[in-house]
Design a protein around this motif. Structure first.
Motif, mmCIF file in Angstrom:
data_model
loop_
_atom_site.group_PDB
_atom_site.id
_atom_site.type_symbol
_atom_site.label_atom_id
_atom_site.label_comp_id
_atom_site.label_asym_id
_atom_site.label_seq_id
_atom_site.Cartn_x
_atom_site.Cartn_y
_atom_site.Cartn_z
ATOM 1 N N GLY A 156 -4.065 13.444 -9.809
ATOM 2 C CA GLY A 156 -5.141 13.951 -8.961
ATOM 3 C C GLY A 156 -5.075 15.450 -8.769
ATOM 4 N N GLU A 157 -3.823 15.978 -8.700
ATOM 5 C CA GLU A 157 -3.682 17.418 -8.487
ATOM 6 C C GLU A 157 -3.980 18.216 -9.739
ATOM 7 N N SER A 158 -3.570 17.682 -10.896
ATOM 8 C CA SER A 158 -3.741 18.449 -12.133
ATOM 9 C C SER A 158 -5.164 18.373 -12.655
ATOM 10 N N GLY A 159 -5.794 17.209 -12.500
ATOM 11 C CA GLY A 159 -7.143 17.070 -12.993
ATOM 12 C C GLY A 159 -8.113 17.754 -12.060
ATOM 13 N N SER A 160 -9.311 18.006 -12.563
ATOM 14 C CA SER A 160 -10.315 18.644 -11.708
ATOM 15 C C SER A 160 -11.159 17.588 -11.011
ATOM 16 N N GLY A 161 -10.591 16.383 -10.888
ATOM 17 C CA GLY A 161 -11.319 15.340 -10.172
ATOM 18 C C GLY A 161 -12.026 14.406 -11.113
ATOM 19 N N ARG A 162 -12.860 13.594 -10.557
ATOM 20 C CA ARG A 162 -13.493 12.571 -11.340
ATOM 21 C C ARG A 162 -14.992 12.739 -11.320
ATOM 22 N N THR A 163 -15.625 12.231 -12.288
ATOM 23 C CA THR A 163 -17.071 12.197 -12.303
ATOM 24 C C THR A 163 -17.490 10.762 -12.036
ATOM 25 N N PRO A 164 -18.080 10.501 -10.887
ATOM 26 C CA PRO A 164 -18.426 9.116 -10.601
ATOM 27 C C PRO A 164 -19.542 8.627 -11.507
ATOM 28 N N VAL A 165 -19.508 7.343 -11.783
ATOM 29 C CA VAL A 165 -20.587 6.748 -12.553
ATOM 30 C C VAL A 165 -21.831 6.725 -11.668
ATOM 31 N N PRO A 166 -23.018 6.555 -12.258
ATOM 32 C CA PRO A 166 -24.223 6.517 -11.439
ATOM 33 C C PRO A 166 -24.100 5.497 -10.319
ATOM 34 N N LEU A 189 0.855 -1.188 0.000
ATOM 35 C CA LEU A 189 0.000 0.000 0.000
ATOM 36 C C LEU A 189 0.888 1.233 0.000
ATOM 37 N N ARG A 190 0.516 2.220 -0.781
ATOM 38 C CA ARG A 190 1.270 3.472 -0.848
ATOM 39 C C ARG A 190 0.306 4.628 -0.633
ATOM 40 N N ASN A 191 0.638 5.478 0.296
ATOM 41 C CA ASN A 191 -0.232 6.616 0.611
ATOM 42 C C ASN A 191 -0.184 7.656 -0.503
ATOM 43 N N LEU A 192 -1.308 7.959 -1.102
ATOM 44 C CA LEU A 192 -1.367 8.968 -2.164
ATOM 45 C C LEU A 192 -1.764 10.336 -1.619
ATOM 46 N N GLY A 193 -2.072 10.397 -0.335
ATOM 47 C CA GLY A 193 -2.509 11.668 0.239
ATOM 48 C C GLY A 193 -3.930 11.992 -0.185
ATOM 49 N N VAL A 194 -4.262 13.255 -0.075
ATOM 50 C CA VAL A 194 -5.628 13.682 -0.390
ATOM 51 C C VAL A 194 -5.731 14.006 -1.881
ATOM 52 N N VAL A 195 -6.592 13.295 -2.558
ATOM 53 C CA VAL A 195 -6.842 13.541 -3.977
ATOM 54 C C VAL A 195 -8.090 14.430 -4.078
ATOM 55 N N PRO A 196 -8.024 15.533 -4.855
ATOM 56 C CA PRO A 196 -9.183 16.415 -4.956
ATOM 57 C C PRO A 196 -10.453 15.652 -5.314
ATOM 58 N N GLN A 197 -11.520 15.961 -4.639
ATOM 59 C CA GLN A 197 -12.847 15.391 -4.834
ATOM 60 C C GLN A 197 -12.950 13.911 -4.438
ATOM 61 N N SER A 198 -11.854 13.322 -3.978
ATOM 62 C CA SER A 198 -11.920 11.918 -3.559
ATOM 63 C C SER A 198 -11.492 11.734 -2.122
ATOM 64 N N GLY A 199 -10.749 12.691 -1.583
ATOM 65 C CA GLY A 199 -10.241 12.546 -0.237
ATOM 66 C C GLY A 199 -8.983 11.696 -0.224
ATOM 67 N N PRO A 200 -8.621 11.196 0.947
ATOM 68 C CA PRO A 200 -7.408 10.387 1.054
ATOM 69 C C PRO A 200 -7.518 9.116 0.218
ATOM 70 N N CYS A 201 -6.477 8.811 -0.528
ATOM 71 C CA CYS A 201 -6.479 7.619 -1.384
ATOM 72 C C CYS A 201 -5.193 6.829 -1.198
ATOM 73 N N VAL A 202 -5.296 5.559 -1.530
ATOM 74 C CA VAL A 202 -4.165 4.649 -1.362
ATOM 75 C C VAL A 202 -4.010 3.830 -2.642
ATOM 76 N N LEU A 203 -2.762 3.676 -3.059
ATOM 77 C CA LEU A 203 -2.450 2.770 -4.171
ATOM 78 C C LEU A 203 -2.189 1.386 -3.577
ATOM 79 N N VAL A 204 -2.831 0.375 -4.125
ATOM 80 C CA VAL A 204 -2.687 -0.991 -3.600
ATOM 81 C C VAL A 204 -2.154 -1.902 -4.708
ATOM 82 N N ILE A 205 -1.157 -2.679 -4.375
ATOM 83 C CA ILE A 205 -0.604 -3.659 -5.306
ATOM 84 C C ILE A 205 -0.737 -5.032 -4.662
ATOM 85 N N VAL A 206 -1.263 -5.977 -5.416
ATOM 86 C CA VAL A 206 -1.317 -7.376 -4.962
ATOM 87 C C VAL A 206 -0.357 -8.160 -5.844
#
Lengths: 260, 103
Positions: A117-127, A75-92
């Protein structure tokens, strides 16, 4: 986003790569057939609880590595991603993972994900669905962030199906790439790129160059005429601004003649 | 010599805690918050055990957590959970190697 996760999937031993938010929602996913969205979504909830617990005493954690008898979860801490909050990269990964390659590749991928995450204006979640608001219904393909040069990053169905099982690795630990062969001049340029990039990102440089060459010349051999596009791709792999300048300067200067 | 003593003797291990998968605190070495550390380590280990089972990765052996200043290593020994705090964090690799050799 998908490209970044796909890059991690190129590492021998990596079976799934995903981005998970602090609620345990699976935001993006790439995985081999057995590590499908349903399984990864289920596990991501557990991993979010792990992160929550760790943060009680280790708020500034950067990475977590769980070693199992037959593999690893990283797991790698990605910090706070705009519009998503704290996120983590996970590798199995399974036991064939090359730890040195993985360390470098995960660091690079995490930095790229942070910049994304910083450059983009965030994500648009699917329904939303009742059980997993960030995921499509179980019958839909895996989800992944996607982006285009003209539009902000969006969140939607990944265009691809789960990956096939890994093919045998080369002695270097990397999968054979099977790309078309460039002409000698272009090949020499790619070799210079890999050599210069290695000064900044380490042993993953050749992989990055091969991937970038395929992206800028899809379906055909790389040609020197695409060198500007290639350099633009490669320079984004370097974190240090001075390193970026040095890389570009080295590649734009004529090659040094070999002395005997 | 107990495993807690072995952990505590390693260079740059500043404190160590022995607990179990239920989060119960057994013993501590230079850790004023031993009960809290044991509780968190137990919860983390038991949750990752479940995740590993779901992912087909087999038995959980160890967990490493790193940060800018300090790191933690959590070892599983049957139902026991041994946690060591490492400062500076860059010593984590050496501690992991030492623990692997002792395993």
């Amino acid at each position: 986003m998908e490209t970044i996760l796909q890059g991690l999937m190129e590492l021998v031993g990596v079976n799934a790569a995903m981005v998970v938010d602090d609620q345990g929602h699976l935001l993006a996913h790439r995985g081999r057939a057995v590590y499908d969205v349903q399984l990864c979504e289920h596990v991501s909830g557990m991993l979010a609880r792990v992160v929550d617990s760790i943060q009680l005493q280790h708020e500034d954690w950067e990475s977590i590595s769980a070693r199992f008898a037959d593999g690893k979860v990283l797991l790698r801490n990605l910090g706070v991603v705009p519009q998503s909050g704290p996120c983590v990269l996970v590798i199995v990964a399974d036991a064939t993972l090359n730890a040195s390659f993985a360390t470098v590749a995960i660091r690079v991928a995490a930095n790229k994900l942070k910049r994304f995450g910083e450059s983009g204006s965030g994500r648009t979640p699917v329904p939303s669905t009742p059980n997993a608001p960030w995921l499509s219904p179980p019958s839909a393909p895996p989800m992944a962030w996607s982006s285009s040069p003209t539009a902000p990053p969006t969140f939607g169905p990944a265009p691809s199906t789960p990956l096939p099982l890994p093919i045998p690795s080369s002695p270097s630990g990397l999968r054979p790439l099977g790309a078309p062969t460039p002409d000698p001049a272009s090949l020499a340029f790619l070799t210079r790129c890999a050599k210069e990039l290695a000064r900044h990102v380490g042993p993953m440089a050749k992989v990055f160059v091969d991937e970038a060459a395929r992206r800028v010349s899809p379906g055909q051999p790389f040609a020197v005429s695409s060198s500007e596009a290639l350099l633009a791709e490669l320079v984004s792999q370097i974190e240090d601004p001075k390193g970026r300048l040095a890389f570009l300067a080295a590649l734009k200067s004529p090659p040094q003649p070999t002395r005997r | 010599m107990s495993e807690l003593d072995l952990m505590a003797m390693l260079p740059d291990v500043t404190s160590a805690v022995m607990g179990d998968l239920s989060g119960t605190h057994h013993e501590s070495y230079q850790e004023p918050e031993g009960e809290a550390v044991a509780a968190v380590a137990g919860l983390v280990a038991s949750t990752l055990l479940q995740a590993g089972e779901q992912l087909g990765l087999g038995a959980l052996k160890s967990i490493s957590v790193s940060g800018p200043a300090r790191a933690r290593v959590i070892l599983l020994r049957s139902h026991l959970v041994l946690t060591g705090t490492i400062e500076p964090a860059r010593s984590l690799g050496e501690v992991e190697k030492a623990l692997e050799r002792a395993d």
